[in-house]
Motif scaffolding. Structure first.
Motif, PDB file in Angstrom:
ATOM      1  N   LEU A 131      47.000  38.205  47.390  1.00  0.00           N
ATOM      2  CA  LEU A 131      47.696  36.981  46.991  1.00  0.00           C
ATOM      3  C   LEU A 131      47.199  35.778  47.779  1.00  0.00           C
ATOM      4  N   LEU A 132      46.961  35.951  49.077  1.00  0.00           N
ATOM      5  CA  LEU A 132      46.506  34.828  49.893  1.00  0.00           C
ATOM      6  C   LEU A 132      45.098  34.392  49.508  1.00  0.00           C
ATOM      7  N   TYR A 133      44.211  35.345  49.238  1.00  0.00           N
ATOM      8  CA  TYR A 133      42.823  34.976  48.962  1.00  0.00           C
ATOM      9  C   TYR A 133      42.624  34.535  47.514  1.00  0.00           C
ATOM     10  N   ASP A 134      43.023  35.376  46.575  1.00  0.00           N
ATOM     11  CA  ASP A 134      42.778  35.070  45.170  1.00  0.00           C
ATOM     12  C   ASP A 134      43.875  34.229  44.544  1.00  0.00           C
ATOM     13  N   GLY A 135      45.071  34.226  45.114  1.00  0.00           N
ATOM     14  CA  GLY A 135      46.155  33.433  44.536  1.00  0.00           C
ATOM     15  C   GLY A 135      46.316  32.086  45.191  1.00  0.00           C
ATOM     16  N   VAL A 136      46.567  32.092  46.508  1.00  0.00           N
ATOM     17  CA  VAL A 136      46.786  30.836  47.221  1.00  0.00           C
ATOM     18  C   VAL A 136      45.479  30.079  47.399  1.00  0.00           C
ATOM     19  N   GLY A 137      44.389  30.792  47.638  1.00  0.00           N
ATOM     20  CA  GLY A 137      43.106  30.139  47.771  1.00  0.00           C
ATOM     21  C   GLY A 137      42.591  30.022  49.183  1.00  0.00           C
ATOM     22  N   LEU A 138      43.126  30.797  50.119  1.00  0.00           N
ATOM     23  CA  LEU A 138      42.594  30.767  51.483  1.00  0.00           C
ATOM     24  C   LEU A 138      41.255  31.476  51.525  1.00  0.00           C
ATOM     25  N   ASP A 139      40.402  31.077  52.469  1.00  0.00           N
ATOM     26  CA  ASP A 139      39.158  31.799  52.631  1.00  0.00           C
ATOM     27  C   ASP A 139      39.418  33.054  53.464  1.00  0.00           C
ATOM     28  N   LEU A 140      38.364  33.847  53.645  1.00  0.00           N
ATOM     29  CA  LEU A 140      38.553  35.156  54.258  1.00  0.00           C
ATOM     30  C   LEU A 140      39.000  35.081  55.717  1.00  0.00           C
ATOM     31  N   PRO A 141      38.415  34.214  56.578  1.00  0.00           N
ATOM     32  CA  PRO A 141      38.930  34.142  57.958  1.00  0.00           C
ATOM     33  C   PRO A 141      40.381  33.694  58.040  1.00  0.00           C
ATOM     34  N   GLU A 142      40.783  32.733  57.209  1.00  0.00           N
ATOM     35  CA  GLU A 142      42.181  32.292  57.221  1.00  0.00           C
ATOM     36  C   GLU A 142      43.112  33.394  56.731  1.00  0.00           C
ATOM     37  N   ALA A 200      32.818  37.075  42.658  1.00  0.00           N
ATOM     38  CA  ALA A 200      33.252  35.698  42.423  1.00  0.00           C
ATOM     39  C   ALA A 200      33.947  35.561  41.079  1.00  0.00           C
ATOM     40  N   GLU A 201      33.413  36.224  40.046  1.00  0.00           N
ATOM     41  CA  GLU A 201      34.058  36.163  38.735  1.00  0.00           C
ATOM     42  C   GLU A 201      35.399  36.888  38.745  1.00  0.00           C
ATOM     43  N   GLN A 202      35.477  38.003  39.455  1.00  0.00           N
ATOM     44  CA  GLN A 202      36.760  38.696  39.574  1.00  0.00           C
ATOM     45  C   GLN A 202      37.784  37.836  40.293  1.00  0.00           C
ATOM     46  N   SER A 203      37.341  37.154  41.335  1.00  0.00           N
ATOM     47  CA  SER A 203      38.256  36.280  42.063  1.00  0.00           C
ATOM     48  C   SER A 203      38.731  35.136  41.190  1.00  0.00           C
ATOM     49  N   ALA A 204      37.823  34.551  40.389  1.00  0.00           N
ATOM     50  CA  ALA A 204      38.217  33.457  39.509  1.00  0.00           C
ATOM     51  C   ALA A 204      39.215  33.923  38.449  1.00  0.00           C
ATOM     52  N   LEU A 205      38.974  35.114  37.890  1.00  0.00           N
ATOM     53  CA  LEU A 205      39.898  35.630  36.876  1.00  0.00           C
ATOM     54  C   LEU A 205      41.251  35.963  37.481  1.00  0.00           C
ATOM     55  N   LEU A 206      41.262  36.568  38.669  1.00  0.00           N
ATOM     56  CA  LEU A 206      42.533  36.856  39.325  1.00  0.00           C
ATOM     57  C   LEU A 206      43.272  35.569  39.683  1.00  0.00           C
ATOM     58  N   HIS A 207      42.537  34.560  40.128  1.00  0.00           N
ATOM     59  CA  HIS A 207      43.158  33.273  40.451  1.00  0.00           C
ATOM     60  C   HIS A 207      43.835  32.682  39.226  1.00  0.00           C
ATOM     61  N   GLU A 208      43.183  32.797  38.087  1.00  0.00           N
ATOM     62  CA  GLU A 208      43.764  32.280  36.847  1.00  0.00           C
ATOM     63  C   GLU A 208      44.999  33.066  36.442  1.00  0.00           C
ATOM     64  N   ARG A 209      44.918  34.394  36.487  1.00  0.00           N
ATOM     65  CA  ARG A 209      46.045  35.217  36.054  1.00  0.00           C
ATOM     66  C   ARG A 209      47.233  35.092  37.017  1.00  0.00           C
ATOM     67  N   LEU A 210      46.979  35.056  38.291  1.00  0.00           N
ATOM     68  CA  LEU A 210      48.073  34.914  39.244  1.00  0.00           C
ATOM     69  C   LEU A 210      48.756  33.567  39.107  1.00  0.00           C
ATOM     70  N   GLY A 211      47.964  32.504  38.867  1.00  0.00           N
ATOM     71  CA  GLY A 211      48.576  31.197  38.670  1.00  0.00           C
ATOM     72  C   GLY A 211      49.438  31.153  37.424  1.00  0.00           C
ATOM     73  N   ALA A 212      48.948  31.764  36.320  1.00  0.00           N
ATOM     74  CA  ALA A 212      49.747  31.797  35.093  1.00  0.00           C
ATOM     75  C   ALA A 212      51.006  32.634  35.270  1.00  0.00           C
ATOM     76  N   LEU A 213      50.884  33.771  35.988  1.00  0.00           N
ATOM     77  CA  LEU A 213      52.057  34.622  36.214  1.00  0.00           C
ATOM     78  C   LEU A 213      53.080  33.924  37.096  1.00  0.00           C
ATOM     79  N   ALA A 214      52.604  33.156  38.067  1.00  0.00           N
ATOM     80  CA  ALA A 214      53.541  32.439  38.936  1.00  0.00           C
ATOM     81  C   ALA A 214      54.263  31.335  38.181  1.00  0.00           C
ATOM     82  N   LEU A 215      53.533  30.599  37.345  1.00  0.00           N
ATOM     83  CA  LEU A 215      54.174  29.523  36.594  1.00  0.00           C
ATOM     84  C   LEU A 215      55.099  30.050  35.512  1.00  0.00           C
TER      85      LEU A 215
END
Length: 441
Positions: free
Chosen positions: A279-290, A327-342
């Motif tokens: 959730l933090l990486y693919d949803g919120v958008g933090l990078d890996l060290p954060e 990278a494509e998996q991360s982009a797709l998960l970012h999209e789906r998590l954002g839609a699920l959250a909204l």
């Protein structure tokens, strides 16, 4: 003192917080080892690597020498300190995300209100036009709503003063209200993705903001106040003790659509640490060290959790398994998590004034309880000192009957005849020869 601190900082420069963590992991040093070498606690080292505090004086010199001197060659870095091949180490580029998303144009509202920040964003920010309390983000074709990340956090500098108006013109109450308005709804949606329980998510967000107001002098000067509250909300929401509460034993009804339902089920089946990392990486958008810093794990461990979590979710989502690159998996998960959250409506969260009032009331109750307990202990101590004996007295043993002891020895008791003879002998005159008395001369 200011001049000395400035001279020390210039004589021993430190890299950025992310670089500090990278250098420590490249040298195969743990937080405990660095803390022991510098003479601080492990929490202090973690605070230095997240940028919340900065070492000073001799500790700064020792810390800079430890992580900067003799930087190892990346080729010689042990395999345990390097990220696994194929593991993501940066936020996916905006171009990759747009290429992996559908091309249907749409305009959506962001989950949070972006404000000016001193932190450099990890991706190009979307142009946002805010008017009053309504925030709309006109996006490019094919874009989707983003979960709020730490790049859109409020600037903590105006809230550095906790008494009276701040240099930016905001009082502590107004700064807290702005932070609450900016991130409360988004944190509620995020915690729902973590727990699948709306009441627990609402309780976690309220508890986190109450704790933030209780420690507002610390949160106000933090470089990422949204991350501070987010970490507190996540910790409370994912506590295993909630399983013992009857109100939080069952999950809430899932979404009606098959796609969001499958994604939510896949998330809830992940272990808590994997779920939070994803959730933090693919949803919120933090990078890996954060992400690794917020989950209190090393960067290689966070990368491993992320890869395993994506693999587990891909088993439930065929379109995610079809992604050709991380990278494509991360982009797709970012999209789906954002839609699920909204898709999850914001819960009826209490107002910021109610949060502040309840936090202050609880603080007063705890303070009164602590004072009352202290007074009680003091009174009992004084009473004990006043009534306790000043010297030790050995207690007398109680009398006890002892059996089997022989009779007492000595002359026998005189009989009546013996008494009569004794009296007669004493009463008669002596009629015999006189006694011889020795003379001394």
């Amino acid at each position: 003192m200011t001049q000395n601190s400035t001279d020390t900082a210039s004589a021993h420069p430190l890299p950025s917080p992310k670089e500090r963590r990278r250098l420590r992991e490249a040298k195969s040093l743990s937080e405990a080892q660095v803390a022991a070498a510098v003479g601080v606690t492990r929490a202090t080292v973690r605070s230095w690597e997240t940028g919340r505090t900065t070492p000073r004086g001799r500790k700064r010199e020792a810390y800079a020498r430890l992580i900067s001197s003799g930087r190892p060659n990346p080729q010689a870095t042990p395999s345990s300190a390097r990220t696994k091949p194929g593991a993501p180490n940066t936020r996916p580029k905006a171009a990759v995300k747009r290429a992996a998303r559908p091309t249907a144009p749409k305009t959506v509202a962001r989950l949070s209100k972006p404000v000016t920040s001193t932190k450099s964003p990890s991706r190009p920010p979307t142009p946002v036009e805010a008017t009053g309390s309504t925030v709309m983000a006109p996006t490019e074709p094919g874009t989707t709503p983003d979960l709020p990340d730490s790049s859109t956090m409020p600037d903590p500098a105006p809230a550095a003063e906790t008494a009276g108006p701040t240099p930016g013109g905001l009082s502590p109450d107004e700064a807290f209200d702005a932070l609450y308005k900016h991130s409360a709804d988004a944190l509620f949606r995020q915690t729902f993705l973590l727990t699948g329980r709306r009441n627990l998510s609402r309780e976690s967000v309220a508890r986190a903001f109450a704790l933030a107001w209780e420690r507002w002098p610390e949160v106000a000067v933090d470089r990422d106040p949204v991350g501070w509250v987010r970490a507190a909300a996540y910790e409370y929401a994912m506590s295993p003790w909630h399983r013992l509460r009857r109100a939080h034993r069952r999950l809430d009804p899932p979404p009606a659509e098959p796609g969001p339902r499958a994604l939510l089920d896949a998330l809830l089946e992940l272990p808590p640490s994997y779920r939070r990392t994803l959730l933090l990486y693919d949803g919120v958008g933090l990078d890996l060290p954060e992400t690794a810093a917020e989950t209190e794990a090393s960067t290689p461990a966070a990368a491993g959790r992320l890869m395993n979590a994506r693999a587990a979710v891909a088993e439930r989502l065929p379109e995610l398994a079809a992604g050709s690159s991380p990278a494509e998996q991360s982009a797709l998960l970012h999209e789906r998590l954002g839609a699920l959250a909204l898709a999850e409506p914001a819960g009826s969260l209490p107002s910021s004034a109610v949060i502040r009032t309840d936090s202050e009331r609880k603080a007063q109750l705890w303070t009164r309880a602590a004072v009352s307990f202290t007074v009680l202990i003091t009174g009992l101590t004084l009473f004990t000192l006043g009534t306790a004996p000043t010297r030790h007295e050995t207690p007398e043993s109680p009398a006890q009957q002892v059996g089997g002891v022989p009779p007492r020895g000595g002359p026998q008791k005189l009989t009546p005849q013996d008494l009569k003879l004794h009296k007669q002998l004493h009463g008669e005159l002596v009629r015999g020869p006189a006694r011889l008395v020795p003379s001394v001369g």
